[in-house]
Design an enzyme around this catalytic site. Structure first.
Site, PDB file in Angstrom:
ATOM      1  N   ASP A  81      56.012 -29.070  47.036  1.00  0.00           N
ATOM      2  CA  ASP A  81      56.864 -29.517  48.147  1.00  0.00           C
ATOM      3  C   ASP A  81      56.005 -30.152  49.240  1.00  0.00           C
ATOM      4  OD1 ASP A  81      55.615 -27.239  49.125  1.00  0.00           O
ATOM      5  OD2 ASP A  81      57.444 -26.110  49.469  1.00  0.00           O
TER       6      ASP A  81
ATOM      7  N   HIS B 117      63.578 -18.830  50.345  1.00  0.00           N
ATOM      8  CA  HIS B 117      63.427 -20.161  49.747  1.00  0.00           C
ATOM      9  C   HIS B 117      62.269 -20.175  48.762  1.00  0.00           C
ATOM     10  CE1 HIS B 117      60.550 -22.102  53.024  1.00  0.00           C
ATOM     11  NE2 HIS B 117      59.904 -21.265  52.238  1.00  0.00           N
TER      12      HIS B 117
HETATM   13  P1  PGA Z   1      53.578 -18.397  52.994  1.00  0.00           P
HETATM   14  O1  PGA Z   1      54.819 -19.353  52.681  1.00  0.00           O
HETATM   15  O2  PGA Z   1      52.781 -18.326  51.722  1.00  0.00           O
HETATM   16  O3  PGA Z   1      52.820 -19.104  54.071  1.00  0.00           O
HETATM   17  O4  PGA Z   1      54.119 -17.071  53.384  1.00  0.00           O
HETATM   18  C1  PGA Z   1      55.639 -19.067  51.617  1.00  0.00           C
HETATM   19  C2  PGA Z   1      56.833 -19.987  51.600  1.00  0.00           C
HETATM   20  O5  PGA Z   1      57.406 -20.260  52.671  1.00  0.00           O
HETATM   21  O6  PGA Z   1      57.239 -20.420  50.516  1.00  0.00           O
END
Ligand code: PGA
Length: 239
Positions: free
Chosen positions: A67, A138
């Protein structure tokens, strides 16, 4: 779902990397995808070391990013592409056969999303999809309400995502949209590896694993996948 509770962050990163490596050893031409974010840093370190030590050969394998924030490209600090570049792609002594990193800075985001989908059509389906989980459940930028069979798409970012992203950008950048692989593409992966560490992820993990399957918590879709692994540390397993 295969739930793997690990001793700590290092153990989680190592065990997830071992699975990723064994999948690639079985499918040397496979397409893999790794996320950005804080969670996968240890896995990136382990995986880079495995590749550079010759433990796994990626010369026929392919890579696609998960993404990106609309407005940011691979050279922009804080972008997912930059994270991929600095922590993985630039560190590999030998490259993947083909690599596609989503360009959120592309002027024509629709075309960029089409290019992402074409790359996955040509080199996919994914052999391994590695994911983090957001506090709203998400996966990538598949936010609440997303279609379970979606392809790569441009999406409005959820409020939770926009709040959390301040850890990357502070007040300097406030993206409203993201480009993401869709849940349909993620769910076609032979193997899915979800990583989560820290007590702040415990509540959403409980919902993802044992709550009703609903697109209001996108990660619940993983309950329908035949080969999904969730690696978590003890704090994330708290609930
Ligand atoms: P993070 O993000 O690894 O920084 O906790 C995860 C995400 O939002 O998919």
């Amino acid at each position: 779902m295969n739930i793997v509770i690990c001793d700590n962050y290092e153990d989680m990163s190592k065990k997830a990397c071992d699975l990723l490596v064994s999948c690639l050893q079985e499918n040397p031409n496979g397409l893999i995808s790794l996320p950005g974010g804080d969670t996968p840093l240890g896995l990136f370190r382990e995986f880079t070391a495995a590749v550079n030590s010759g433990n796994v050969d990626i010369s026929a394998a392919n890579y696609v990013s998960l993404d990106e924030w609309v407005g940011l490209g691979i050279d922009d600090e804080g972008s997912c592409g930059h994270f991929n570049k600095v922590n993985l792609l630039d560190k590999l002594e030998k490259p993947f056969a083909n690599t596609y990193v989503i360009n959120g800075a592309a002027e024509d985001t629709t075309n960029e999303k089409d290019k992402l989908n074409s790359f996955i059509d040509v080199h996919g389906p994914l052999c391994v999809s590695v994911l983090g989980i957001g506090l709203n459940g998400h996966l990538g930028f598949n936010e609440e309400g997303v279609c379970f069979d979606s392809e790569g798409h441009i999406t409005a970012l959820a409020e939770t995502t926009r709040r959390v992203m301040r850890k990357y950008f502070g007040d300097n950048f406030n993206p409203e949209y993201g480009i993401t692989q869709g849940l349909g593409q993620i769910m076609k992966a032979n193997t899915i590896i979800l990583l989560a560490n820290g007590a702040h992820k415990a509540e959403i993990l409980r919902k993802a694993i044992s709550g009703p399957v609903t697109n209001e918590v996108p990660a619940t879709v993983l309950q329908n996948h035949p080969n999904a692994y969730i690696f978590m540390d003890k704090a994330a397993a708290g609930e």
